[in-house]
Design a protein around this motif. Structure first.
Motif, PDB file in Angstrom:
ATOM      1  N   LEU A   1      -2.500  16.315   6.052  1.00 54.13           N
ATOM      2  CA  LEU A   1      -2.760  15.404   7.165  1.00 54.13           C
ATOM      3  C   LEU A   1      -4.258  15.451   7.451  1.00 54.13           C
ATOM      4  O   LEU A   1      -4.728  16.196   8.308  1.00 54.13           O
ATOM      5  CB  LEU A   1      -1.964  15.813   8.403  1.00 54.13           C
ATOM      6  N   VAL A   2      -4.989  14.657   6.708  1.00 49.58           N
ATOM      7  CA  VAL A   2      -6.450  14.670   6.789  1.00 49.58           C
ATOM      8  C   VAL A   2      -6.945  13.249   7.048  1.00 49.58           C
ATOM      9  O   VAL A   2      -6.155  12.307   7.142  1.00 49.58           O
ATOM     10  CB  VAL A   2      -7.065  15.230   5.490  1.00 49.58           C
ATOM     11  N   ALA A   3      -8.259  13.096   7.136  1.00 50.95           N
ATOM     12  CA  ALA A   3      -8.819  11.753   7.228  1.00 50.95           C
ATOM     13  C   ALA A   3      -8.440  10.981   5.962  1.00 50.95           C
ATOM     14  O   ALA A   3      -8.453  11.556   4.858  1.00 50.95           O
ATOM     15  CB  ALA A   3     -10.336  11.825   7.366  1.00 50.95           C
ATOM     16  N   PRO A   4      -8.064   9.700   6.084  1.00 48.32           N
ATOM     17  CA  PRO A   4      -7.639   8.935   4.903  1.00 48.32           C
ATOM     18  C   PRO A   4      -8.632   9.011   3.739  1.00 48.32           C
ATOM     19  O   PRO A   4      -8.227   9.083   2.583  1.00 48.32           O
ATOM     20  CB  PRO A   4      -7.524   7.507   5.444  1.00 48.32           C
ATOM     21  N   SER A   5      -9.914   9.044   4.059  1.00 44.02           N
ATOM     22  CA  SER A   5     -10.932   9.082   3.005  1.00 44.02           C
ATOM     23  C   SER A   5     -10.926  10.394   2.233  1.00 44.02           C
ATOM     24  O   SER A   5     -11.452  10.468   1.119  1.00 44.02           O
ATOM     25  CB  SER A   5     -12.323   8.858   3.616  1.00 44.02           C
ATOM     26  N   ALA A   6     -10.323  11.436   2.822  1.00 42.01           N
ATOM     27  CA  ALA A   6     -10.303  12.752   2.176  1.00 42.01           C
ATOM     28  C   ALA A   6      -8.979  13.059   1.489  1.00 42.01           C
ATOM     29  O   ALA A   6      -8.853  14.088   0.821  1.00 42.01           O
ATOM     30  CB  ALA A   6     -10.604  13.840   3.204  1.00 42.01           C
ATOM     31  N   ALA A   7      -7.988  12.193   1.620  1.00 42.32           N
ATOM     32  CA  ALA A   7      -6.642  12.498   1.119  1.00 42.32           C
ATOM     33  C   ALA A   7      -6.632  12.767  -0.380  1.00 42.32           C
ATOM     34  O   ALA A   7      -6.002  13.728  -0.843  1.00 42.32           O
ATOM     35  CB  ALA A   7      -5.693  11.347   1.461  1.00 42.32           C
TER      36      ALA A   7
ATOM     37  N   GLU B   1      -2.121   7.141  -6.733  1.00 41.93           N
ATOM     38  CA  GLU B   1      -3.166   7.992  -7.324  1.00 41.93           C
ATOM     39  C   GLU B   1      -2.920   9.456  -7.004  1.00 41.93           C
ATOM     40  O   GLU B   1      -3.020  10.326  -7.883  1.00 41.93           O
ATOM     41  CB  GLU B   1      -4.536   7.580  -6.795  1.00 41.93           C
ATOM     42  N   ILE B   2      -2.620   9.735  -5.749  1.00 46.51           N
ATOM     43  CA  ILE B   2      -2.366  11.118  -5.340  1.00 46.51           C
ATOM     44  C   ILE B   2      -1.137  11.665  -6.053  1.00 46.51           C
ATOM     45  O   ILE B   2      -1.120  12.822  -6.490  1.00 46.51           O
ATOM     46  CB  ILE B   2      -2.212  11.197  -3.811  1.00 46.51           C
TER      47      ILE B   2
ATOM     48  N   ALA C   1       1.146  15.451  -9.740  1.00 47.61           N
ATOM     49  CA  ALA C   1       1.994  15.688 -10.917  1.00 47.61           C
ATOM     50  C   ALA C   1       1.222  16.388 -12.022  1.00 47.61           C
ATOM     51  O   ALA C   1       1.760  17.250 -12.725  1.00 47.61           O
ATOM     52  CB  ALA C   1       2.568  14.359 -11.414  1.00 47.61           C
ATOM     53  N   ALA C   2      -0.054  16.022 -12.179  1.00 47.64           N
ATOM     54  CA  ALA C   2      -0.887  16.671 -13.206  1.00 47.64           C
ATOM     55  C   ALA C   2      -1.087  18.151 -12.905  1.00 47.64           C
ATOM     56  O   ALA C   2      -1.349  18.943 -13.814  1.00 47.64           O
ATOM     57  CB  ALA C   2      -2.233  15.968 -13.297  1.00 47.64           C
TER      58      ALA C   2
ATOM     59  N   LEU D   1      10.920   6.776  -4.753  1.00 46.47           N
ATOM     60  CA  LEU D   1       9.611   6.608  -5.387  1.00 46.47           C
ATOM     61  C   LEU D   1       8.488   6.820  -4.383  1.00 46.47           C
ATOM     62  O   LEU D   1       8.503   6.238  -3.289  1.00 46.47           O
ATOM     63  CB  LEU D   1       9.487   5.207  -5.987  1.00 46.47           C
ATOM     64  N   PRO D   2       7.500   7.643  -4.709  1.00 46.54           N
ATOM     65  CA  PRO D   2       6.324   7.762  -3.843  1.00 46.54           C
ATOM     66  C   PRO D   2       5.653   6.403  -3.669  1.00 46.54           C
ATOM     67  O   PRO D   2       5.565   5.613  -4.603  1.00 46.54           O
ATOM     68  CB  PRO D   2       5.415   8.720  -4.618  1.00 46.54           C
ATOM     69  N   GLY D   3       5.201   6.132  -2.458  1.00 46.77           N
ATOM     70  CA  GLY D   3       4.583   4.851  -2.152  1.00 46.77           C
ATOM     71  C   GLY D   3       5.472   3.961  -1.313  1.00 46.77           C
ATOM     72  O   GLY D   3       4.979   3.095  -0.591  1.00 46.77           O
ATOM     73  N   GLN D   4       6.782   4.173  -1.383  1.00 48.30           N
ATOM     74  CA  GLN D   4       7.694   3.327  -0.609  1.00 48.30           C
ATOM     75  C   GLN D   4       7.555   3.567   0.890  1.00 48.30           C
ATOM     76  O   GLN D   4       7.593   2.621   1.681  1.00 48.30           O
ATOM     77  CB  GLN D   4       9.138   3.563  -1.067  1.00 48.30           C
TER      78      GLN D   4
END
Length: 209
Positions: free
Chosen positions: A72-78, A111-112, A117-118, A167-170
């Protein structure tokens, strides 16, 4: 509640206003919650203190002692925070469940998810609706991802929770749609009023001729 959920230690990255509010709800519900204020601002330290959170000295110690990581961070730092954790995960035998609850776009969530996953971790996309100060009374949590039900079990005693997909993103897409509805309604209302004013002005002009 899932019988194993109580044994999971939750590491919060990093508790701003919303993060500290959610962490306090978890703590009040009996879950062990940790955070770290390493390289954090005095404001973050104060929020941790007010929420009664146990802060360990370093991120490495937080990771070592946690089972679930809640971002739970600033969106720019996620994305960068996820990358930092994933880099440590690749060098560790630990495999955390990474939950991103930031106000970010579905594209950034994707992207996250790839970064997580990587690093060999599982990923849950979370979207919080409501003000930090009214989280217990009015907050809602939407979740998506293969292990979303586990997080739902964690939070269902103090938040209204719904799993919206595998699915992530939903979950983030749902928040974007809901958040955009008031703006869309305002825009539609404004357009309607402008059109009505234009027609009314035209009618008055014709009547006065």
């Amino acid at each position: 509640m899932c019988p194993t959920a109580q044994r999971n230690t939750i590491g919060v990255l990093y508790p701003g206003e919303m993060g500290s509010s959610l962490a306090k709800l978890l703590t009040d519900s009996g879950f062990p919650v940790l955070t770290t204020t390493e390289n954090r601002s005095p404001r973050t330290r104060e929020l941790c203190r007010e929420a009664g959170l146990h802060a360990v000295p370093t991120l490495d110690e937080l990771l070592e002692r946690s089972d679930i990581l809640l971002s739970l961070v600033a969106p720019s730092a996620a994305l960068s925070v996820a990358g930092e954790v994933a880099a440590r995960a690749r060098a560790s035998a630990r495999r955390w469940l990474y939950v991103d609850a930031n106000s970010i776009s579905p594209a950034t969530v994707a992207e996250i998810g790839d970064v997580v996953a990587a690093g060999g971790m599982d990923f849950v996309d979370a979207s919080i609706f409501g003000l930090a100060s009214q989280l217990r009374q009015r907050g809602r949590l939407f979740l998506s991802g293969a292990r979303a039900a586990e997080i739902a079990n964690l939070c269902e005693t103090f938040l209204r929770v719904k799993v919206v997909g595998a699915l992530p993103g939903q979950a983030s897409a749902l928040k974007m749609i809901v958040a955009g509805m008031p703006k869309g309604m305002c825009a539609l209302f404004l357009e309607t009023m402008l059109l009505a004013r234009e027609k009314y002005s035209g009618r008055l002009y014709n009547e006065r001729r």
